[in-house]
Motif scaffolding. Structure first.
Motif, PDB file in Angstrom:
ATOM      1  N   VAL A  43       0.815  -1.257   0.047  1.00 17.30           N
ATOM      2  CA  VAL A  43      -0.051   0.158   0.065  1.00 17.30           C
ATOM      3  C   VAL A  43       0.867   1.213  -0.031  1.00 17.30           C
ATOM      4  CG1 VAL A  43      -1.805   1.210   1.273  1.00 17.30           C
ATOM      5  CG2 VAL A  43      -1.943  -1.056   1.058  1.00 17.30           C
ATOM      6  N   GLU A  44       1.992   1.253   0.885  1.00 17.93           N
ATOM      7  CA  GLU A  44       2.834   2.517   0.976  1.00 17.93           C
ATOM      8  C   GLU A  44       3.545   2.549  -0.443  1.00 17.93           C
ATOM      9  OE1 GLU A  44       1.761   1.089   4.828  1.00 17.93           O
ATOM     10  OE2 GLU A  44       2.674  -0.024   3.088  1.00 17.93           O
ATOM     11  N   THR A  45       3.948   1.557  -1.021  1.00 17.32           N
ATOM     12  CA  THR A  45       4.674   1.554  -2.306  1.00 17.32           C
ATOM     13  C   THR A  45       3.954   2.219  -3.155  1.00 17.32           C
ATOM     14  OG1 THR A  45       6.198  -0.153  -1.673  1.00 17.32           O
ATOM     15  CG2 THR A  45       6.009   0.250  -4.043  1.00 17.32           C
ATOM     16  N   LEU A  46       2.608   1.989  -3.248  1.00 24.05           N
ATOM     17  CA  LEU A  46       1.756   2.240  -4.509  1.00 24.05           C
ATOM     18  C   LEU A  46       0.863   3.625  -4.324  1.00 24.05           C
ATOM     19  CD1 LEU A  46       0.057  -1.042  -5.404  1.00 24.05           C
ATOM     20  CD2 LEU A  46       1.663   0.199  -6.785  1.00 24.05           C
ATOM     21  N   ALA A  47       1.266   4.407  -3.128  1.00 27.51           N
ATOM     22  CA  ALA A  47       0.855   5.552  -2.615  1.00 27.51           C
ATOM     23  C   ALA A  47       1.113   6.673  -3.690  1.00 27.51           C
ATOM     24  CB  ALA A  47       1.137   5.892  -1.409  1.00 27.51           C
ATOM     25  N   GLY A  48       0.135   7.366  -4.439  1.00 27.60           N
ATOM     26  CA  GLY A  48       0.239   8.403  -5.364  1.00 27.60           C
ATOM     27  C   GLY A  48       0.393   7.855  -6.662  1.00 27.60           C
ATOM     28  N   THR A  49       0.301   6.551  -7.028  1.00 34.27           N
ATOM     29  CA  THR A  49       0.392   5.945  -8.529  1.00 34.27           C
ATOM     30  C   THR A  49      -0.717   6.181  -8.919  1.00 34.27           C
ATOM     31  OG1 THR A  49       2.307   4.151  -7.611  1.00 34.27           O
ATOM     32  CG2 THR A  49       0.929   4.082  -9.841  1.00 34.27           C
ATOM     33  N   PRO A  50      -0.608   7.109 -10.046  1.00 33.29           N
ATOM     34  CA  PRO A  50      -1.806   7.585 -10.857  1.00 33.29           C
ATOM     35  C   PRO A  50      -2.646   6.277 -11.481  1.00 33.29           C
ATOM     36  CG  PRO A  50       0.118   8.445 -11.907  1.00 33.29           C
ATOM     37  CD  PRO A  50       0.606   7.631 -10.865  1.00 33.29           C
ATOM     38  N   ARG A  51      -4.082   6.282 -11.292  1.00 34.44           N
ATOM     39  CA  ARG A  51      -4.833   5.271 -11.687  1.00 34.44           C
ATOM     40  C   ARG A  51      -4.774   4.062 -10.611  1.00 34.44           C
ATOM     41  NH1 ARG A  51      -4.672   2.612 -16.604  1.00 34.44           N
ATOM     42  NH2 ARG A  51      -2.476   3.331 -17.278  1.00 34.44           N
ATOM     43  N   VAL A  52      -4.193   4.148  -9.558  1.00 35.09           N
ATOM     44  CA  VAL A  52      -4.003   3.024  -8.578  1.00 35.09           C
ATOM     45  C   VAL A  52      -4.788   3.468  -7.355  1.00 35.09           C
ATOM     46  CG1 VAL A  52      -2.748   1.477  -7.193  1.00 35.09           C
ATOM     47  CG2 VAL A  52      -2.091   2.086  -9.694  1.00 35.09           C
ATOM     48  N   SER A  53      -5.637   2.921  -6.768  1.00 29.71           N
ATOM     49  CA  SER A  53      -6.272   3.134  -5.522  1.00 29.71           C
ATOM     50  C   SER A  53      -5.818   1.889  -4.542  1.00 29.71           C
ATOM     51  CB  SER A  53      -7.711   3.338  -5.535  1.00 29.71           C
ATOM     52  OG  SER A  53      -8.228   4.497  -6.253  1.00 29.71           O
ATOM     53  N   THR A  54      -5.904   2.107  -3.432  1.00 32.40           N
ATOM     54  CA  THR A  54      -5.633   0.849  -2.206  1.00 32.40           C
ATOM     55  C   THR A  54      -6.558   0.793  -1.327  1.00 32.40           C
ATOM     56  OG1 THR A  54      -4.132   2.600  -0.991  1.00 32.40           O
ATOM     57  CG2 THR A  54      -3.123   1.148  -2.794  1.00 32.40           C
ATOM     58  N   LEU A  55      -6.692  -0.347  -0.782  1.00 34.50           N
ATOM     59  CA  LEU A  55      -7.622  -0.710   0.417  1.00 34.50           C
ATOM     60  C   LEU A  55      -6.889  -1.471   1.132  1.00 34.50           C
ATOM     61  CD1 LEU A  55     -10.584  -0.236   1.407  1.00 34.50           C
ATOM     62  CD2 LEU A  55     -11.281  -2.279   0.142  1.00 34.50           C
ATOM     63  N   GLN A  56      -6.668  -1.063   2.658  1.00 37.60           N
ATOM     64  CA  GLN A  56      -6.122  -1.924   3.411  1.00 37.60           C
ATOM     65  C   GLN A  56      -7.031  -2.357   4.484  1.00 37.60           C
ATOM     66  OE1 GLN A  56      -2.343  -2.470   4.082  1.00 37.60           O
ATOM     67  NE2 GLN A  56      -3.648  -3.888   5.052  1.00 37.60           N
ATOM     68  N   LEU A  57      -6.794  -3.790   4.545  1.00 37.54           N
ATOM     69  CA  LEU A  57      -7.947  -4.647   5.364  1.00 37.54           C
ATOM     70  C   LEU A  57      -6.986  -4.869   6.693  1.00 37.54           C
ATOM     71  CD1 LEU A  57      -9.643  -6.940   2.807  1.00 37.54           C
ATOM     72  CD2 LEU A  57     -10.135  -4.583   3.678  1.00 37.54           C
ATOM     73  N   LEU A  58      -7.625  -4.692   7.824  1.00 40.30           N
ATOM     74  CA  LEU A  58      -7.180  -4.900   9.016  1.00 40.30           C
ATOM     75  C   LEU A  58      -6.741  -6.510   9.388  1.00 40.30           C
ATOM     76  CD1 LEU A  58      -8.981  -2.763  11.347  1.00 40.30           C
ATOM     77  CD2 LEU A  58      -6.892  -2.152   9.976  1.00 40.30           C
ATOM     78  N   ARG A  59      -7.265  -7.427   8.813  1.00 37.41           N
ATOM     79  CA  ARG A  59      -6.812  -8.882   8.843  1.00 37.41           C
ATOM     80  C   ARG A  59      -7.233  -9.565   7.530  1.00 37.41           C
ATOM     81  NH1 ARG A  59     -11.314 -12.311  10.016  1.00 37.41           N
ATOM     82  NH2 ARG A  59     -13.235 -11.296  10.462  1.00 37.41           N
ATOM     83  N   ASN A  60      -6.901 -10.975   7.443  1.00 39.64           N
ATOM     84  CA  ASN A  60      -7.062 -11.578   6.175  1.00 39.64           C
ATOM     85  C   ASN A  60      -8.362 -12.148   6.236  1.00 39.64           C
ATOM     86  OD1 ASN A  60      -6.693 -13.443   4.153  1.00 39.64           O
ATOM     87  ND2 ASN A  60      -5.381 -14.977   5.032  1.00 39.64           N
ATOM     88  N   LEU A  61      -8.995 -11.821   5.176  1.00 34.24           N
ATOM     89  CA  LEU A  61     -10.405 -12.213   4.999  1.00 34.24           C
ATOM     90  C   LEU A  61     -10.515 -13.361   3.966  1.00 34.24           C
ATOM     91  CD1 LEU A  61     -12.282  -8.714   4.950  1.00 34.24           C
ATOM     92  CD2 LEU A  61     -11.972 -10.351   6.846  1.00 34.24           C
ATOM     93  N   GLY A  62      -9.344 -13.824   3.683  1.00 34.97           N
ATOM     94  CA  GLY A  62      -9.714 -14.843   2.542  1.00 34.97           C
ATOM     95  C   GLY A  62      -9.613 -14.140   1.370  1.00 34.97           C
ATOM     96  N   PHE A  63      -9.917 -15.020   0.222  1.00 31.16           N
ATOM     97  CA  PHE A  63      -9.897 -14.550  -1.123  1.00 31.16           C
ATOM     98  C   PHE A  63     -11.444 -14.205  -1.358  1.00 31.16           C
ATOM     99  CE2 PHE A  63     -11.472 -14.884  -5.563  1.00 31.16           C
ATOM    100  CZ  PHE A  63     -10.494 -14.579  -6.166  1.00 31.16           C
ATOM    101  N   SER A  64     -12.460 -14.811  -0.813  1.00 33.79           N
ATOM    102  CA  SER A  64     -13.627 -14.230  -0.860  1.00 33.79           C
ATOM    103  C   SER A  64     -14.074 -12.760  -0.298  1.00 33.79           C
ATOM    104  CB  SER A  64     -14.892 -15.349  -0.432  1.00 33.79           C
ATOM    105  OG  SER A  64     -14.476 -15.930   0.803  1.00 33.79           O
ATOM    106  N   GLY A  65     -13.625 -12.756   0.952  1.00 33.63           N
ATOM    107  CA  GLY A  65     -13.587 -11.818   1.702  1.00 33.63           C
ATOM    108  C   GLY A  65     -12.984 -10.545   1.233  1.00 33.63           C
ATOM    109  N   GLY A  66     -11.970 -10.779   0.812  1.00 34.86           N
ATOM    110  CA  GLY A  66     -11.050  -9.585   0.412  1.00 34.86           C
ATOM    111  C   GLY A  66     -11.444  -9.117  -0.932  1.00 34.86           C
ATOM    112  N   MET A  67     -11.943 -10.113  -1.945  1.00 32.90           N
ATOM    113  CA  MET A  67     -12.323  -9.611  -3.256  1.00 32.90           C
ATOM    114  C   MET A  67     -13.722  -8.934  -2.933  1.00 32.90           C
ATOM    115  SD  MET A  67     -10.426 -10.006  -5.719  1.00 32.90           S
ATOM    116  CE  MET A  67      -9.185 -10.566  -6.662  1.00 32.90           C
ATOM    117  N   ASN A  68     -14.323  -9.512  -1.744  1.00 32.59           N
ATOM    118  CA  ASN A  68     -15.785  -8.657  -1.677  1.00 32.59           C
ATOM    119  C   ASN A  68     -15.808  -7.422  -1.211  1.00 32.59           C
ATOM    120  OD1 ASN A  68     -17.208 -10.939  -2.475  1.00 32.59           O
ATOM    121  ND2 ASN A  68     -17.785 -11.828  -0.409  1.00 32.59           N
ATOM    122  N   ARG A  69     -14.835  -6.846  -0.350  1.00 33.57           N
ATOM    123  CA  ARG A  69     -14.424  -5.706  -0.106  1.00 33.57           C
ATOM    124  C   ARG A  69     -14.127  -4.886  -1.215  1.00 33.57           C
ATOM    125  NH1 ARG A  69     -15.797  -8.817   3.426  1.00 33.57           N
ATOM    126  NH2 ARG A  69     -17.823  -8.094   2.398  1.00 33.57           N
TER     127      ARG A  69
END
Length: 304
Positions: A43-69
């Protein structure tokens, strides 16, 4: 707006390569990187990259939960088309716009997926649902039917890369978070078909996939647990009977144990037992903490 969602879990290098391939090959697609509680610096590495947004989850929600968010974020930010994408993929120029052009209303599409370390070999060109066992698997390359107008109809899509319009995502719904990871894409495919969504593979769109880059050490053993438990759940949801689940557990949980060392057999039996017990007691989502702690200890004690 087309949003490609890339889910990161301790895969910073792969994720950065994936994002760069999207940005370099397509001037329009927006990228959302979801870090699934790994805090590995992506997330820190990509901060400010054009056309890129980031979303930090506080814990591992698995593929299904992470993709759902990520899907919820994209829908909330006005996406017209959404692609979910494994972080260990490399996307050639033009691939995502082509997928978006195919993903009209009531259509969801996956590309043809090749091995990243063997680009001439297909990993996914279509998915077959075998009944009455209710077992989904990648269609063998020799059995892939000819394409019609550049696409192939398929029973199930590969969660490695699925593109669909926002109305389609809303009509089908999010991934079933009971699965955590493994089989959630097949269950979504079943739901999509039940709602009249056509599932296609784009024969002329190829991406490269490292295949299970995250499944090493303890994660590999937990992957076996999720495969067994979730396969039992999927079989039931697909309409297969109890005998099919017994065959599934015997085939994938027990059949290969005799080829392992005594320690490998005992560990395999433990994992299969946990998987069956969790299925029978309806304990879904993330693997139980006791099992996760045990396989972490095993990871420091290699077995054959």
């Amino acid at each position: 707006m087309h949003v490609a969602i890339v889910l990161n879990w301790h895969g910073r290098a792969d994720t950065l390569e994936c994002v760069r391939s999207i940005l370099d090959g397509d001037a329009d697609t927006e990228v959302l990187v979801v870090d699934n509680g790994s805090f590995d610096g992506v997330v820190e590495t990509l901060a400010g990259t054009p056309r890129v947004s980031t979303l930090q989850l506080l814990r591992n929600l698995g593929f299904s939960g992470g993709m759902n968010r990520g899907i919820e974020w994209a829908l909330g930010h006005g996406a017209d088309t959404i692609t979910i994408l494994n972080n260990d993929t490399v996307v050639p120029p033009g691939a995502l716009p082509r997928l978006a052009s195919l993903a009209a209303d009531a259509i969801a599409v996956s590309p043809t997926v090749f091995y990243r370390d063997d680009p001439g070999r297909i990993w996914f060109g279509g998915g077959t649902l075998d009944m009455p066992d209710g077992y989904p698997h990648h269609t063998a390359q020799a059995d892939l039917a000819s394409c019609v107008n550049g696409v192939r109809v398929t029973d199930v899509l590969a969660g490695c890369c699925i593109t669909a319009s926002a109305p389609t995502w809303r009509a089908v719904g999010l991934f079933d978070e009971r699965f955590f990871l493994n089989f959630e894409d097949s269950e979504w495919s079943l739901r999509a078909r039940s709602r009249g969504i056509r599932l296609l593979v784009a024969c002329d769109v190829r991406i490269l996939h490292a295949v299970s880059a995250s499944f090493t050490g303890a994660a590999a053993t937990l992957g076996s647990f999720y495969f067994l438990r979730n396969g039992l759940l999927f079989s039931k949801l697909a309409g297969a009977g109890p005998a099919a689940r017994v065959r599934f557990l015997r085939r994938f949980g027990l059949a290969g144990l005799r080829r392992r060392s005594w320690r490998g057999r005992s560990r395999g039996l433990v994992v299969a037992g946990w998987a069956a017990a969790c299925y029978l007691t309806r304990r879904f989502g993330e693997a139980p903490g006791a099992l996760r702690r045990r396989v972490t200890r095993w990871a420091s004690q290699p077995t054959v």
